[in-house]
Design a protein around this motif. Structure first.
Motif, PDB file in Angstrom:
ATOM      1  N   CYS A  19      32.735  15.315  30.940  1.00 16.29           N
ATOM      2  CA  CYS A  19      31.735  14.888  31.657  1.00 16.29           C
ATOM      3  C   CYS A  19      31.422  15.302  32.855  1.00 16.29           C
ATOM      4  N   CYS A  26      19.710  14.398  29.087  1.00 13.64           N
ATOM      5  CA  CYS A  26      20.524  13.375  28.506  1.00 13.64           C
ATOM      6  C   CYS A  26      22.040  13.461  28.997  1.00 13.64           C
ATOM      7  N   GLU A  29      24.096  10.108  32.289  1.00 14.10           N
ATOM      8  CA  GLU A  29      25.251   9.118  32.367  1.00 14.10           C
ATOM      9  C   GLU A  29      26.678   9.545  32.546  1.00 14.10           C
ATOM     10  N   ALA A  32      28.946   8.263  35.182  1.00 11.17           N
ATOM     11  CA  ALA A  32      29.155   6.854  35.177  1.00 11.17           C
ATOM     12  C   ALA A  32      30.173   6.814  33.948  1.00 11.17           C
ATOM     13  N   VAL A  33      30.048   7.684  33.157  1.00  6.36           N
ATOM     14  CA  VAL A  33      31.176   7.882  31.795  1.00  6.36           C
ATOM     15  C   VAL A  33      32.452   8.251  32.517  1.00  6.36           C
ATOM     16  N   LEU A  50      29.070   1.937  27.376  1.00  7.09           N
ATOM     17  CA  LEU A  50      27.854   2.392  27.842  1.00  7.09           C
ATOM     18  C   LEU A  50      26.964   2.644  26.977  1.00  7.09           C
ATOM     19  N   TYR A  52      23.749   4.844  25.892  1.00  6.87           N
ATOM     20  CA  TYR A  52      23.017   6.117  26.489  1.00  6.87           C
ATOM     21  C   TYR A  52      22.023   6.743  25.373  1.00  6.87           C
ATOM     22  N   TRP A  62      20.149   7.058  20.181  1.00  2.00           N
ATOM     23  CA  TRP A  62      20.800   6.205  21.127  1.00  2.00           C
ATOM     24  C   TRP A  62      22.323   6.091  20.554  1.00  2.00           C
TER      25      TRP A  62
END
Length: 169
Positions: A19, A26, A29, A32-33, A50, A52, A62
């Motif tokens: 991450c 994209c 996120e 946050a992950v 989550l 995304y 998604w």
């Protein structure tokens, strides 16, 4: 088209590092992950999820990411799972667009339109309906249909409402 690039579906990989190194379209996120996974691994939260976007060049998609702690003997870690929720997201988008079209048609109609409960309480009225009756929408919401009907029209209107409610109209 953003196919998984690691062997074994990333089993044994440091997903937090994955991450942190994410970049490009994209990847917004990813921080946050990484933080969610860290909190699961450190027992600050029981689980993390989550939703995304992960669009490919040929389609919009998604996913819902879910992180669950896992312990095997002395080893601890987490299971990170991605579920395709594209169908639900597309349905939500279609519903929002439909609701917006209805709202615009209702508000912008040249004809007076109101929405009432089955017992005659006003719930909503467009500007044309308010102008036609000479009330603001707020004033109408405090009234019932009977309050604005001409006495000669009450019985026929109530008959029509009764027919509508009983499935005859």
């Amino acid at each position: 088209e953003n196919v998984l690039q690691m062997d074994g579906y990333c089993v044994g990989s440091n997903y937090v590092a994955v991450c942190k190194s994410a970049h490009g379209e994209c990847s917004g996120e990813a921080p946050a992950v990484a933080e969610g996974i860290r909190k699961v691994l450190e027992n600050e939260v029981q689980d993390f999820s989550l939703e995304y976007p992960c669009h490919s060049p040929s389609e919009q998609r998604w996913f819902r990411l879910m992180v669950t702690p896992m312990q095997v003997g002395e080893r601890t870690g987490a299971v990170v799972m991605h579920i395709n929720i594209t169908e639900r997201k597309l349905a939500e988008i279609a519903q929002r667009e439909s609701e917006e079209r209805f709202r615009r048609m209702f508000q912008d109609a040249a004809t007076g339109i109101c929405i009432c409960t089955s017992n005659g309480r006003f719930l909503q009225a467009n500007a044309a309906y308010c102008r036609m009756l000479g009330y603001s929408e707020q004033e109408l919401l405090a009234l019932e249909v009977n309050d604005v009907l001409h006495p000669d029209d009450r019985d026929p209107v109530l008959q029509q409402v009764g027919d509508l409610m009983n499935g005859r109209l």
